[in-house]
Structure formats: C-alpha cells, structure tokens
Design a protein around this motif. Structure first.
Motif, PDB file in Angstrom:
ATOM      1  N   MET A   1      -7.173  15.311   1.842  1.00  0.00           N
ATOM      2  CA  MET A   1      -6.455  14.100   2.254  1.00  0.00           C
ATOM      3  C   MET A   1      -6.262  13.254   1.013  1.00  0.00           C
ATOM      4  SD  MET A   1      -7.384  11.410   5.245  1.00  0.00           S
ATOM      5  CE  MET A   1      -7.120  12.539   6.615  1.00  0.00           C
ATOM      6  N   ALA A   2      -5.147  12.744   1.027  1.00  0.00           N
ATOM      7  CA  ALA A   2      -4.854  11.711  -0.180  1.00  0.00           C
ATOM      8  C   ALA A   2      -5.698  10.333   0.008  1.00  0.00           C
ATOM      9  CB  ALA A   2      -3.350  11.476  -0.118  1.00  0.00           C
ATOM     10  N   ARG A   3      -6.033  10.081  -1.358  1.00  0.00           N
ATOM     11  CA  ARG A   3      -6.685   8.665  -1.497  1.00  0.00           C
ATOM     12  C   ARG A   3      -5.733   7.611  -1.866  1.00  0.00           C
ATOM     13  NH1 ARG A   3      -9.946   8.073  -5.613  1.00  0.00           N
ATOM     14  NH2 ARG A   3     -11.419   6.786  -4.444  1.00  0.00           N
ATOM     15  N   VAL A   4      -5.415   6.665  -0.768  1.00  0.00           N
ATOM     16  CA  VAL A   4      -4.368   5.794  -0.581  1.00  0.00           C
ATOM     17  C   VAL A   4      -4.938   4.556  -0.684  1.00  0.00           C
ATOM     18  CG1 VAL A   4      -2.220   4.860   0.330  1.00  0.00           C
ATOM     19  CG2 VAL A   4      -2.717   7.270   0.594  1.00  0.00           C
ATOM     20  N   GLY A   5      -4.503   3.787  -1.746  1.00  0.00           N
ATOM     21  CA  GLY A   5      -4.935   2.286  -1.679  1.00  0.00           C
ATOM     22  C   GLY A   5      -3.731   1.359  -1.152  1.00  0.00           C
ATOM     23  N   LEU A   6      -4.113   0.351  -0.267  1.00  0.00           N
ATOM     24  CA  LEU A   6      -3.015  -0.369   0.400  1.00  0.00           C
ATOM     25  C   LEU A   6      -3.331  -1.835  -0.158  1.00  0.00           C
ATOM     26  CD1 LEU A   6      -0.862  -1.086   2.591  1.00  0.00           C
ATOM     27  CD2 LEU A   6      -2.720  -1.241   4.214  1.00  0.00           C
ATOM     28  N   VAL A   7      -2.431  -2.472  -0.893  1.00  0.00           N
ATOM     29  CA  VAL A   7      -2.273  -3.871  -1.074  1.00  0.00           C
ATOM     30  C   VAL A   7      -1.525  -4.607  -0.234  1.00  0.00           C
ATOM     31  CG1 VAL A   7      -1.837  -5.547  -3.105  1.00  0.00           C
ATOM     32  CG2 VAL A   7      -2.854  -3.108  -3.620  1.00  0.00           C
ATOM     33  N   LEU A   8      -2.272  -5.774   0.110  1.00  0.00           N
ATOM     34  CA  LEU A   8      -1.327  -6.918   1.370  1.00  0.00           C
ATOM     35  C   LEU A   8      -1.302  -8.199   0.707  1.00  0.00           C
ATOM     36  CD1 LEU A   8      -3.254  -5.543   4.492  1.00  0.00           C
ATOM     37  CD2 LEU A   8      -0.662  -4.956   3.511  1.00  0.00           C
ATOM     38  N   GLY A   9       0.034  -8.782   0.160  1.00  0.00           N
ATOM     39  CA  GLY A   9      -0.072  -9.894  -0.608  1.00  0.00           C
ATOM     40  C   GLY A   9      -0.013 -11.061   0.205  1.00  0.00           C
ATOM     41  N   ALA A  10       0.029 -12.153  -0.563  1.00  0.00           N
ATOM     42  CA  ALA A  10       0.029 -13.678  -0.019  1.00  0.00           C
ATOM     43  C   ALA A  10       1.261 -13.819   0.686  1.00  0.00           C
ATOM     44  CB  ALA A  10      -0.348 -14.917  -0.827  1.00  0.00           C
ATOM     45  N   GLY A  11       1.538 -14.941   1.544  1.00  0.00           N
ATOM     46  CA  GLY A  11       2.681 -15.259   2.110  1.00  0.00           C
ATOM     47  C   GLY A  11       2.817 -16.093   3.338  1.00  0.00           C
ATOM     48  N   GLY A  12       1.395 -16.812   3.808  1.00  0.00           N
ATOM     49  CA  GLY A  12       1.505 -17.613   4.780  1.00  0.00           C
ATOM     50  C   GLY A  12       1.858 -17.047   6.257  1.00  0.00           C
ATOM     51  N   ILE A  13       2.108 -17.406   7.196  1.00  0.00           N
ATOM     52  CA  ILE A  13       2.377 -17.234   8.462  1.00  0.00           C
ATOM     53  C   ILE A  13       3.397 -15.991   8.328  1.00  0.00           C
ATOM     54  CG2 ILE A  13       3.108 -17.553  10.786  1.00  0.00           C
ATOM     55  CD1 ILE A  13       1.760 -20.449  10.503  1.00  0.00           C
TER      56      ILE A  13
END
Length: 318
Positions: free
Chosen positions: A1-13
């Motif tokens: 299985m692929a090793r995937v990184g997930l990046v979730l940035g800033a941005g308020g509500i």
C-alpha cells in the motif's frame, strides 16, 4: 500500500470548509480514504480537520455535516461525542497597543536569517483576546489528555523564540492533542496565545500556511496538500486578496520543491477563481461554510477528471 502524506493548511472557518470539500472529492475520485494517510500535518484549521480524521471521521461524513447530506451511523456517533460546534465570539477589537512578544524581536536580532516575516508580525501585533477553549471542546471529549493513535503533526509557533514547533513529532514538547490544536489555531491578534509547558504559542500559519516542508525526506510515495490560503496562479480574479494569496502560493512552491528534491511527488490543491469568490475576504464567516464546501468539492471533482491529474494521483489507488 502506498505511503501517502496529507497536509491540511490554515484558513480559518472557511479553510475548514474547503478541506471538507477537497477531501470528499478526493475520496470519491480515487477511492482513497484520507483517514489512511501515513502521516497528517495540520496547521490552524487543518489541525482541527486532521484531528477529526484521526478520530475516525470519514471524508463523506465530514462533507455531509457541512452540506446537510446523510451521515453514516458511525459519523452520527462521533458527532454526538463531539457535540455541537462552538460559536466563535465576536472580535472585541484590539486591546492596548502593546506588542504580543518583544522577546521575539530579540531572538530575530540574534538569528535574522531564521526569522519569518509572519512570526515577526505575530509578535508585533497586540495579543488576541478571544479564548481558544471553544475550538477544542469536542476534541477534548474524544481525546481527553491523549493523542491520536496514528501520526498527526500539528504546527504552531512559540512566540518568545519565534520558532516553529511540530506537536506530535519526536522531540516536541509534551501536549494533549486538544491543547496543541488550540495553539495551532491561535490566530495572532484574534485568539489568545496558548500556554503549553510554560511557553506561549500562536497559529502555525505565522510560520507557513501549510508547513509542507516538515515531510521532506520521509520516503513517502506521495504527498497531497490542501491549501486554502493560497491560489491557483492562472486563476487571477481582481481583489485585495490576490497579493497575500500569491505570497502563500510562492511559499508553497518553495516548500513543495524541498519535498520533491528529496524524492517525493507532491499534488497541491488550491482555490481557483470560483472558490475564491465563494470564500470572499472574511475567513471566519460561518454563513459561507456550506457554499465553500460545495464549490470546492465541485472544482476538485472537475480537476480530477483530467488525465494528467489522475496520473499524479495514481499512487492513491496503489
């Protein structure tokens, strides 16, 4: 299985709503479950979304909560545990115009090459006066004083030193997950700085809107980035947000290059013209959450229909 990184940035509500639309479209288009990411990096709004993913919230249920769709039985149970979203109190206005952290300027004088403009701005503005407790009420019911079972890295800035701290990563100060989320979400001059182990912290977006570069050199097969604060360069739409969004985009380009030079491909999802129009200029406007989630979902779905993008995301189906 692929090793995937997930990046979730800033941005308020509205950044939170953007992530909900993006992740649902991503899951629908590829069949990949964002909860299965090898490591999740969250900054500000992304720290909340990452914590919900690690608590077991599916992309479909997350999107349904914003848009009024049907929620699974598992999602209902988790939402009941989280409780209703806490309203953000109205901004009381800036207090006495004293710097939040003169010590940051002293640190910058000693190491000017290592100081970020956003960090200096956070230190120069008056400290925010809205408590962050409401942000973490639901997460405290889920996590207590613990942490997620799978890797979750939450980014904040220590005010006095001006340095980025990645809570949840080896070597970071010990913190309960809800407190790390509060620190990562402490928008300068808006929310109160959050004290952890005797040090004050503010929003990790003061260092970087995404903090993508913390994943460089981990040997991942792919990194997917959801970046609410930047913009697609070709989607110029006249507005006073163009300058800040382009600055965020170029910082993201530099961080993406660092990760790619270490051998990991990166797929970036940013707001285009329609998403920017739905977001407007107030990232903390709760009335626009549904519209932003729906427009982001539709925009990303159309993007995934292109063959070149499907090739980029092939690792997600591996």
């Amino acid at each position: 299985m692929a090793r995937v990184g997930l990046v979730l940035g800033a941005g308020g509500i509205l950044g939170h709503a953007f992530h909900a639309g993006v992740l649902a479209a991503l899951a629908n288009a590829t069949g990949w479950d964002p909860r299965e990411a090898e490591v999740v990096v969250g900054t500000s709004a992304g720290s909340v979304v990452g914590s919900l993913l690690r608590a077991g919230l599916s992309a479909a249920d997350h999107y349904a909560r914003f848009t009024g769709g049907a929620v699974s039985a598992a999602g209902v149970r988790l939402f009941e545990q989280l409780g209703p979203p806490q309203p953000v109190p109205p901004h009381p206005g800036l207090g006495w115009p004293t710097m939040a952290s003169p010590a940051t300027w002293l640190s910058a004088a000693r190491r000017p090459w290592a100081t970020r403009p956003g960090v200096l701005l956070a230190a120069t503005l008056p400290a925010g006066r809205i408590p962050t407790d409401g942000i973490a009420v639901g997460l405290r019911r889920v996590y207590g004083t613990g942490w997620a079972a799978r890797p979750l890295w939450l980014c904040a800035v220590q005010l006095a030193s001006g340095e980025r701290v990645v809570f949840g990563r080896d070597g970071a100060p010990p913190a309960a997950l809800p407190d790390a989320v509060r620190a990562s979400c402490a928008i300068p001059a808006y929310f109160e700085p959050v004290t952890i182990c005797g040090a004050r912290y503010v929003d990790g977006g003061a260092w970087s809107p995404t903090n993508l570069d913390v994943l460089a050199g981990l040997g991942l097969d792919l990194v997917v980035v959801s970046s609410p604060m930047s913009m697609v360069p070709g989607a110029l739409r006249v507005g006073i947000d163009v300058g800040p969004r382009m600055l965020c985009h170029w910082q993201l380009v530099q961080e993406r290059m660092r990760v790619r030079l270490r051998g990991t491909p990166v797929v970036v999802i940013e707001p285009g013209r329609q998403v920017r129009a739905a977001m407007g200029l107030d990232a903390m406007n709760p009335r626009k959450r549904r519209a932003v989630a729906e427009v982001a979902h539709d925009a990303v779905r159309r993007r995934f229909e292109r063959a070149t993008v499907r090739d980029e995301l092939a690792a997600l189906a591996g």
